[in-house]
Design a protein around this motif. Structure first.
Motif, PDB file in Angstrom:
ATOM      1  N   GLU A   9       0.848  -1.206   0.000  1.00 53.14           N
ATOM      2  CA  GLU A   9       0.000   0.000   0.000  1.00 53.14           C
ATOM      3  C   GLU A   9       0.878   1.248   0.000  1.00 53.14           C
ATOM      4  OE1 GLU A   9      -3.121   0.356  -0.444  1.00 53.14           O
ATOM      5  OE2 GLU A   9      -4.021  -1.590   0.023  1.00 53.14           O
ATOM      6  N   GLY A  10       2.042   1.138  -0.626  1.00 50.76           N
ATOM      7  CA  GLY A  10       2.973   2.262  -0.656  1.00 50.76           C
ATOM      8  C   GLY A  10       2.460   3.398  -1.526  1.00 50.76           C
ATOM      9  N   MET A  11       3.044   4.575  -1.337  1.00 54.29           N
ATOM     10  CA  MET A  11       2.822   5.719  -2.228  1.00 54.29           C
ATOM     11  C   MET A  11       4.209   6.178  -2.639  1.00 54.29           C
ATOM     12  SD  MET A  11       0.536   7.748  -3.588  1.00 54.29           S
ATOM     13  CE  MET A  11       1.457   8.037  -5.102  1.00 54.29           C
ATOM     14  N   SER A  12       4.513   6.030  -3.909  1.00 55.91           N
ATOM     15  CA  SER A  12       5.848   6.389  -4.405  1.00 55.91           C
ATOM     16  C   SER A  12       5.726   7.508  -5.421  1.00 55.91           C
ATOM     17  CB  SER A  12       6.529   5.170  -5.031  1.00 55.91           C
ATOM     18  OG  SER A  12       6.687   4.153  -4.062  1.00 55.91           O
ATOM     19  N   VAL A  13       6.398   8.600  -5.135  1.00 55.49           N
ATOM     20  CA  VAL A  13       6.308   9.792  -5.970  1.00 55.49           C
ATOM     21  C   VAL A  13       7.592   9.877  -6.792  1.00 55.49           C
ATOM     22  CG1 VAL A  13       6.008  12.283  -5.904  1.00 55.49           C
ATOM     23  CG2 VAL A  13       4.903  10.854  -4.184  1.00 55.49           C
ATOM     24  N   ILE A  14       7.446   9.999  -8.117  1.00 56.93           N
ATOM     25  CA  ILE A  14       8.556   9.762  -9.048  1.00 56.93           C
ATOM     26  C   ILE A  14       8.834  10.993  -9.912  1.00 56.93           C
ATOM     27  CG2 ILE A  14       9.251   8.320 -11.039  1.00 56.93           C
ATOM     28  CD1 ILE A  14       7.598   6.048  -9.835  1.00 56.93           C
ATOM     29  N   SER A  15      10.132  11.330 -10.036  1.00 58.01           N
ATOM     30  CA  SER A  15      10.539  12.436 -10.933  1.00 58.01           C
ATOM     31  C   SER A  15      11.756  12.021 -11.744  1.00 58.01           C
ATOM     32  CB  SER A  15      10.926  13.680 -10.128  1.00 58.01           C
ATOM     33  OG  SER A  15       9.910  14.046  -9.243  1.00 58.01           O
ATOM     34  N   ALA A  16      11.778  12.410 -13.006  1.00 55.42           N
ATOM     35  CA  ALA A  16      12.910  12.070 -13.875  1.00 55.42           C
ATOM     36  C   ALA A  16      14.005  13.116 -13.745  1.00 55.42           C
ATOM     37  CB  ALA A  16      12.426  12.029 -15.322  1.00 55.42           C
ATOM     38  N   VAL A  18       4.313  -2.445  -5.435  1.00 56.70           N
ATOM     39  CA  VAL A  18       4.129  -2.389  -3.977  1.00 56.70           C
ATOM     40  C   VAL A  18       3.271  -1.190  -3.556  1.00 56.70           C
ATOM     41  CG1 VAL A  18       6.178  -3.693  -3.343  1.00 56.70           C
ATOM     42  CG2 VAL A  18       6.399  -1.244  -3.785  1.00 56.70           C
ATOM     43  N   GLY A  19       2.420  -0.738  -4.470  1.00 58.95           N
ATOM     44  CA  GLY A  19       1.524   0.364  -4.117  1.00 58.95           C
ATOM     45  C   GLY A  19       1.292   1.289  -5.292  1.00 58.95           C
ATOM     46  N   LYS A  20       0.859   2.507  -4.965  1.00 56.22           N
ATOM     47  CA  LYS A  20       0.563   3.481  -6.020  1.00 56.22           C
ATOM     48  C   LYS A  20       1.813   4.276  -6.371  1.00 56.22           C
ATOM     49  CE  LYS A  20      -4.259   4.344  -5.220  1.00 56.22           C
ATOM     50  NZ  LYS A  20      -5.333   5.311  -5.136  1.00 56.22           N
ATOM     51  N   THR A  21       1.814   4.800  -7.598  1.00 59.41           N
ATOM     52  CA  THR A  21       2.895   5.700  -7.997  1.00 59.41           C
ATOM     53  C   THR A  21       2.278   6.971  -8.574  1.00 59.41           C
ATOM     54  OG1 THR A  21       3.031   4.813 -10.236  1.00 59.41           O
ATOM     55  CG2 THR A  21       4.455   3.783  -8.580  1.00 59.41           C
ATOM     56  N   LEU A  22       3.041   8.044  -8.474  1.00 61.88           N
ATOM     57  CA  LEU A  22       2.601   9.314  -9.053  1.00 61.88           C
ATOM     58  C   LEU A  22       3.818  10.045  -9.587  1.00 61.88           C
ATOM     59  CD1 LEU A  22       0.211  11.453  -9.290  1.00 61.88           C
ATOM     60  CD2 LEU A  22       1.133  12.429  -7.183  1.00 61.88           C
ATOM     61  N   ARG A  23       3.718  10.533 -10.827  1.00 66.60           N
ATOM     62  CA  ARG A  23       4.812  11.340 -11.385  1.00 66.60           C
ATOM     63  C   ARG A  23       4.597  12.797 -10.999  1.00 66.60           C
ATOM     64  NH1 ARG A  23       6.013   9.344 -17.592  1.00 66.60           N
ATOM     65  NH2 ARG A  23       5.562   7.152 -17.200  1.00 66.60           N
ATOM     66  N   VAL A  24       5.640  13.454 -10.519  1.00 64.47           N
ATOM     67  CA  VAL A  24       5.543  14.899 -10.231  1.00 64.47           C
ATOM     68  C   VAL A  24       6.806  15.573 -10.758  1.00 64.47           C
ATOM     69  CG1 VAL A  24       4.179  14.563  -8.114  1.00 64.47           C
ATOM     70  CG2 VAL A  24       6.663  14.827  -7.941  1.00 64.47           C
ATOM     71  N   PRO A  25       6.744  16.883 -11.018  1.00 63.82           N
ATOM     72  CA  PRO A  25       7.983  17.597 -11.345  1.00 63.82           C
ATOM     73  C   PRO A  25       8.901  17.531 -10.124  1.00 63.82           C
ATOM     74  CG  PRO A  25       6.039  19.002 -11.662  1.00 63.82           C
ATOM     75  CD  PRO A  25       5.568  17.762 -11.001  1.00 63.82           C
ATOM     76  N   GLU A  26      10.199  17.498 -10.341  1.00 62.06           N
ATOM     77  CA  GLU A  26      11.117  17.347  -9.200  1.00 62.06           C
ATOM     78  C   GLU A  26      10.969  18.491  -8.185  1.00 62.06           C
ATOM     79  OE1 GLU A  26      15.204  16.440 -10.148  1.00 62.06           O
ATOM     80  OE2 GLU A  26      15.649  16.064  -8.029  1.00 62.06           O
ATOM     81  N   SER A  27      10.519  19.654  -8.651  1.00 60.03           N
ATOM     82  CA  SER A  27      10.346  20.790  -7.730  1.00 60.03           C
ATOM     83  C   SER A  27       9.302  20.491  -6.645  1.00 60.03           C
ATOM     84  CB  SER A  27       9.931  22.037  -8.512  1.00 60.03           C
ATOM     85  OG  SER A  27       8.737  21.768  -9.221  1.00 60.03           O
ATOM     86  N   GLN A  28       8.467  19.461  -6.868  1.00 60.23           N
ATOM     87  CA  GLN A  28       7.443  19.113  -5.865  1.00 60.23           C
ATOM     88  C   GLN A  28       7.859  17.958  -4.956  1.00 60.23           C
ATOM     89  OE1 GLN A  28       3.789  18.424  -8.022  1.00 60.23           O
ATOM     90  NE2 GLN A  28       3.639  20.552  -8.682  1.00 60.23           N
ATOM     91  N   GLN A  29       9.082  17.447  -5.146  1.00 54.59           N
ATOM     92  CA  GLN A  29       9.486  16.266  -4.370  1.00 54.59           C
ATOM     93  C   GLN A  29       9.586  16.547  -2.871  1.00 54.59           C
ATOM     94  OE1 GLN A  29      10.220  13.019  -4.528  1.00 54.59           O
ATOM     95  NE2 GLN A  29       9.960  12.571  -6.687  1.00 54.59           N
TER      96      GLN A  29
END
Ligand SMILES: NC(=O)C1=CN([C@@H]2O[C@H](COP(=O)(O)OP(=O)(O)OC[C@H]3O[C@@H](n4cnc5c(N)ncnc54)[C@H](OP(=O)(O)O)[C@@H]3O)[C@@H](O)[C@H]2O)C=CC1
Ligand SMILES: O=C(O)[C@@H]1CCC=N1
Length: 269
Positions: A126-133, A152-163
């Motif tokens: 049930e993880g939440m993984s936030v991903i930026s290139a 292992v859960g959800k993923t979301l792409r965000v701009p790195e400025s939001q990490q």
């Protein structure tokens, strides 16, 4: 093509991810781990059947390197990896604060880097993984990272400025809920309930509330209003929460977590 993935610095989050990858169907034979202590290496070998290797060997053998050391240990790890890491390796960092630029500067020119902020519920899928290139990561690199963390859960792409903000919300988020459960269990004891019973009551209330938040599609205000009867018990409690500035405290707390993530960007702690 079989991909080999190495987890470098297999502590709490590294092991949580490793266990999840195995549950998601990754073969132990395709996974490498690195640790600082040999007893820890043996523990991981016995528990998951994975091969412990040195950081240099991981860099040579793995297609994807997942860096899971503390931000303060990242500079030293990258210095160790740099002479052995070819620029076709995908480097994924799970460290709070550390930017993709920090990593890119210390590895071979053109190395693709992806920054991810996971959280410990990856242990229960049930993880939440936030991903930026980073600047050299292609959509295929991001998709590969999503495949790993999406198991292992959800993923979301965000701009790195939001990490840094995401780190304050979902990266640290589970700790805030544990803190609330701990405090409410104490309240139950004050109200005369045995500790175990107080714990079970509040944990089930938390699980029920979490599932409703996820599955009902309703706004949290609406869900709270449905619990809050006129002149009832809930509004008496809510008044106390507002009197004690709990909403403001949470906003300040998450802002402090965001600021701390920014400060960790230097890698010096
Ligand atoms: N815990 C969490 O909820 C989350 C953590 N993160 C991030 O994950 C990273 C790790 O955090 P966490 O798992 O909590 O910390 P841990 O200390 O549990 O894990 C880090 C591990 O890295 C090992 N290590 C340090 N340097 C090296 C090295 N050069 N080579 C091999 N192994 C090394 C440490 O060894 P030793 O045991 O000897 O110190 C330790 O086991 C941090 O950057 C954090 O920001 C991200 C999201 C959530
Ligand atoms: O507390 C920390 O720094 C790490 C990052 C997010 C959760 N734990």
């Amino acid at each position: 093509m079989t991909q080999t993935v190495a987890v470098l610095g297999t502590g709490k989050i590294g092991e949580a991810l490793l266990s999840g990858m195995i549950r998601a169907g990754w073969r132990s034979a395709d996974l490498l781990v690195t640790t600082r202590r040999s007893d820890r290496a043996e523990e991981l070998r016995n528990r998951y059947g994975v091969e412990p290797v040195t950081n240099a060997e991981a860099a040579k053998r793995a297609d994807t390197l997942i860096l899971a050391v503390k931000p303060q240990d990242m500079g030293k790890l990258l210095d160790e990896l740099a002479p052995h890491t070819a620029s076709d390796r995908l480097v994924v960092s799970a460290a709070a604060g550390i930017t993709t630029a920090f990593i890119e500067e210390r590895l071979a020119a053109g190395t693709p880097v992806v920054r991810v902020m996971p959280n410990t519920p990856v242990l229960v899928d049930e993880g939440m993984s936030v991903i930026s290139a980073g600047s050299h990561a292609t959509p295929a690199h991001v998709a590969h990272t999503e495949e790993i963390f999406g198991g292992v859960g959800k993923t979301l792409r965000v701009p790195e400025s939001q990490q840094d903000a995401a780190t304050a919300l979902s990266g640290s988020g589970p700790a805030y809920f544990y803190f609330l459960v701990e405090a409410m269990t104490d309240a139950g004891i004050l109200l005369g309930l045995p500790r175990a019973q107080a714990h079970d009551l509040i944990v089930q209330a938390a699980i029920g509330a979490a599932v409703m938040l996820r599955d009902s599609g309703e706004h949290p205000v609406k869900l709270r209003e449905a619990v809050t009867s006129p002149a009832g018990t809930t509004i008496s409690a809510i008044r106390e929460l507002e009197n004690h500035g709990v909403r403001a405290a949470l906003i300040a707390a998450l802002e402090a977590a965001r600021d701390r993530s920014r400060a960790l960007a230097s890698g010096n702690g």
